[in-house]
Design a protein around this motif. Sequence first.
Motif, short mmCIF file in Angstrom:
data_model
loop_
_atom_site.label_atom_id
_atom_site.label_comp_id
_atom_site.label_asym_id
_atom_site.label_seq_id
_atom_site.Cartn_x
_atom_site.Cartn_y
_atom_site.Cartn_z
N VAL A 46 -14.09 28.65 -10.92
CA VAL A 46 -13.19 27.62 -9.80
C VAL A 46 -11.07 28.14 -10.38
O VAL A 46 -11.06 27.56 -10.90
N GLY A 47 -10.84 29.06 -9.00
CA GLY A 47 -9.51 29.42 -9.20
C GLY A 47 -9.07 27.82 -8.20
O GLY A 47 -9.61 27.07 -8.52
N GLU A 48 -7.64 28.28 -8.03
CA GLU A 48 -7.05 27.23 -6.68
C GLU A 48 -7.15 27.24 -5.53
O GLU A 48 -7.31 26.81 -4.99
N ALA A 49 -6.32 28.68 -5.08
CA ALA A 49 -6.51 28.76 -3.43
C ALA A 49 -6.02 30.53 -3.83
O ALA A 49 -5.57 31.27 -3.99
N PRO A 50 -6.98 30.96 -1.70
CA PRO A 50 -6.80 31.95 -1.71
C PRO A 50 -5.22 32.66 -1.67
O PRO A 50 -3.84 31.69 -1.35
N GLY A 51 -4.73 33.69 -2.08
CA GLY A 51 -3.30 34.41 -2.18
C GLY A 51 -3.02 35.57 -1.03
O GLY A 51 -4.62 35.07 -0.09
N TYR A 52 -3.01 36.09 -0.75
CA TYR A 52 -2.58 37.12 -0.11
C TYR A 52 -3.45 38.05 0.58
O TYR A 52 -3.83 38.18 1.40
N TRP A 53 -4.10 38.93 -0.22
CA TRP A 53 -5.09 39.62 -0.36
C TRP A 53 -6.64 39.29 -0.24
O TRP A 53 -6.92 39.56 0.68
N GLU A 54 -6.77 38.31 -0.89
CA GLU A 54 -8.06 37.35 -0.77
C GLU A 54 -7.92 36.41 0.77
O GLU A 54 -8.73 36.51 1.80
N ASP A 55 -7.09 36.00 1.42
CA ASP A 55 -6.41 35.74 3.05
C ASP A 55 -6.84 36.88 3.40
O ASP A 55 -7.92 36.73 5.25
N ARG A 59 -11.73 37.13 0.93
CA ARG A 59 -12.92 37.30 -0.36
C ARG A 59 -11.78 36.50 -1.80
O ARG A 59 -10.73 36.80 -2.02
N PRO A 60 -12.18 35.89 -2.65
CA PRO A 60 -11.71 35.50 -3.69
C PRO A 60 -11.53 36.90 -4.84
O PRO A 60 -12.15 36.89 -5.06
N PHE A 61 -10.55 35.97 -4.73
CA PHE A 61 -10.30 36.93 -6.14
C PHE A 61 -9.78 38.33 -6.07
O PHE A 61 -10.79 39.50 -6.96
N THR A 86 -14.88 31.27 -6.77
CA THR A 86 -14.79 29.83 -5.58
C THR A 86 -13.41 29.28 -5.92
O THR A 86 -13.18 29.51 -6.97
N ASN A 87 -12.60 27.90 -4.66
CA ASN A 87 -11.68 27.96 -5.67
C ASN A 87 -11.51 26.53 -4.58
O ASN A 87 -12.43 25.79 -4.35
N ILE A 88 -10.65 26.14 -5.11
CA ILE A 88 -9.94 24.24 -4.84
C ILE A 88 -9.84 25.04 -3.77
O ILE A 88 -10.44 23.59 -2.84
N PHE A 168 -6.06 29.17 -19.05
CA PHE A 168 -5.22 29.22 -17.64
C PHE A 168 -5.38 30.00 -16.38
O PHE A 168 -6.88 30.92 -16.39
N HIS A 169 -4.56 30.43 -15.50
CA HIS A 169 -4.73 30.78 -14.29
C HIS A 169 -4.77 32.15 -14.61
O HIS A 169 -2.88 32.50 -15.23
N PRO A 170 -5.47 33.57 -14.24
CA PRO A 170 -4.95 34.87 -14.65
C PRO A 170 -3.78 35.45 -13.70
O PRO A 170 -3.41 35.66 -14.64
N1 URA Z 1 -5.86 32.86 -7.03
C1 URA Z 1 -6.69 31.54 -6.81
O1 URA Z 1 -6.56 30.87 -7.40
N2 URA Z 1 -8.05 32.29 -5.92
C2 URA Z 1 -7.78 33.49 -5.20
O2 URA Z 1 -9.08 33.16 -4.79
C3 URA Z 1 -6.33 34.11 -5.98
C4 URA Z 1 -5.56 34.17 -6.02
#
Ligand code: URA
Length: 200
Positions: A46-55, A59-61, A86-88, A168-170
């Motif tokens: 479980v990550g945080e939220a989509p970033g630029y490329w995910e948006d 797709r996540p990460f 997935t993400n929060i 940690f978050h990657p």
């Molecule tokens: N960072 C996140 O937390 N989630 C993603 O899907 C991509 C980057």
Amino acid sequence: MSVKTREEDLKKISKEIANCRRCSLWKERKNPVPGEGNVNPVVVFVGEAPGYWEDVKGRPFVGAAGRLLDEMLTGIGLRRDDVYITNILKCRPPRNRDPRPEEVKACTPFLDRQLEILSPEIIVTLGRHSAMYILSRAGFSVTGITAVRGKVYHARFWGKNVRLIPTFHPAAALYNVKLKDYLVRDFKLLKAEIEQRRLI
Ligand code: URA
């Protein structure tokens, strides 16, 4: 629950996410990012939220942080197909700002339902926001990610014993060698947990 039922239930949630207006993030996003992966997973990330490329890709990460996540997975003999990611938050916050409490509140019912369907043995939280949400749901207090990482927490979710591994978050580890070293160690912890309990 059969794989087919899981797939159908997850698809239903993805459709709801695509039509969601519970907070304002839908207005600026290009695509919702519900999550993807193995629907019968031992581990859910479980990550945080989509970033630029995910948006862009829905797709996540899939950006730079995703490449580091892939590297970490490969390092312990796992592939993306083995896990669910997935993400929060399911929509990108403008300029990748931190999730706001009202957005977390609006969005996490989707995550809760996804996790219940997936019913994993282990949840790995990536970053502070994810650790705060998942660990506090299990009754642990989170003062900061540094304080909670490096340990395996025992939780009871959906009438089942679930292990939580916060790390940690990657993205934070991309340019910080020390944090990357901690990330590597926490993935080793994940590997040990999987092997000890012969989960895969
Ligand atoms: N960072 C996140 O937390 N989630 C993603 O899907 C991509 C980057």
